[in-house]
Scaffold this active site. Sequence first.
Site, PDB file in Angstrom:
ATOM      1  N   HIS A  82       0.863  -1.182   0.000  1.00  0.00           N
ATOM      2  CA  HIS A  82       0.000   0.000   0.000  1.00  0.00           C
ATOM      3  C   HIS A  82       0.897   1.229   0.000  1.00  0.00           C
ATOM      4  CE1 HIS A  82      -2.797   2.974   1.759  1.00  0.00           C
ATOM      5  NE2 HIS A  82      -3.781   2.186   1.391  1.00  0.00           N
TER       6      HIS A  82
ATOM      7  N   CYS B  19      -4.847   2.648  -3.646  1.00  0.00           N
ATOM      8  CA  CYS B  19      -3.617   3.141  -3.022  1.00  0.00           C
ATOM      9  C   CYS B  19      -2.490   2.120  -3.163  1.00  0.00           C
ATOM     10  CB  CYS B  19      -3.837   3.497  -1.552  1.00  0.00           C
ATOM     11  SG  CYS B  19      -4.887   4.938  -1.319  1.00  0.00           S
TER      12      CYS B  19
END
Length: 427
Positions: A144, A385
């Site tokens: 992430h 993300c």
Amino acid sequence: MTTAAKRLPRESRPADVRGAGAGFDVEKVRRDFPILRRKIRGRALVYLDNAATSQKPQVVIDAMRRYYERDNANIHRGVHFLSEHATEEFEGARRKMQSFLNAADASEIIFVRGATEAINLVAQTYGRAHIRAGDEVLITAMEHHSNIVPWQILCEEKSARLRVAPISDSGDLLLKEFENLLGPQTRIVALAHVSNALGSINPVQRLIAAAHRWNIPVLVDGAQAVPHLKVDVQALDCDFYVFSGHKVYGPTGIGVLYGKSALLDVMPPYQGGGDMISSVTFEKTIYNKLPYKFEAGTPHVAGAIGLGAAIEYVNGLGMDNIAVHEHELLAYASETVSAIPGIRLIGTAKEKAGVLSFLLDSIHPHDIGTILDQEGIAIRTGHHCAQPVMQRFGIAATARASFALYNTREEVDALVEGIEKVREVFA
């Protein structure tokens, strides 16, 4: 029954599906989540966006409301009743986190705003103190952004190098390549326990052991793991473990950093202010002991109490029960969704948590999400993300359905019907 449950009126008590042979009664569990009774555009809500945030059981909502209605006061140092009681509740939540992660001591539990802040804290304290020009930070290709950008900032500041362990076409971490990237210049390893975009479960115990053979500390991003898997930080032997409360049925704005006390003791504070000090003069400040050295200012007291209630809730259901239910649900969803003509699953690792990322023909994921929304089905679309993951697979975005303990086969069927509706619209 938990202490919290004993204090609640009968209608507010959570489901308890533990016990030999009891199985997992998902319909009973669903009654604990008031939002699941909502209608969206005239249809029953099908909430499949749990990797972004989970819904909250009534016991969590009640715990936070009780704090504001009955106990609201600032914690620590207060000598009046409300302050003392709020402090007791806050520190009780810390002890619940200690037990949940099996940390050696409650002082190893630092309350933060979430996994993102926890990673930044480690990067800006441990990282800045230990990383020099020419050193290396090792992450993986499935991270992430929260476990990429803080390390990039640090590496740019220190003229260090960010190394990235590759993943396979199925979304598995390539273990030999990971181990080959470890070396005398590696100063820290930071990796996801579970990928938010792919659902891949990393063999973190093996990876930690490999890093420790080089005396390299390891930070594990557990934001996507703790809602689905039992985590024992002592058994893993990780040096840092982080997670966000809102993904494990708790409030937003609260999370946990676990760190081994030997490391936390020597790390400098992340922020300065009230409560993180022992004494202050204009000449010198002496910092507070653990864990308070890293908790400057008034914390999210209600959030910690709410997170404590959430952890009690999942413990009451049993993490093993949750894992079995979600594994069966993911297997069913993978089989039924992949059978739809034109579907391409992104992330097919053998060991997965409840994430199903997919593409449908040449239809943009945002269009898929918009049409599903008209059917009352909430999924996530975009790069999640995790833009490097998208680049690895040569795509810009996916549609992502992600599952939680309250989801059902009927909701998977609704998802399949919704995707068929998308196909009809774009036929």
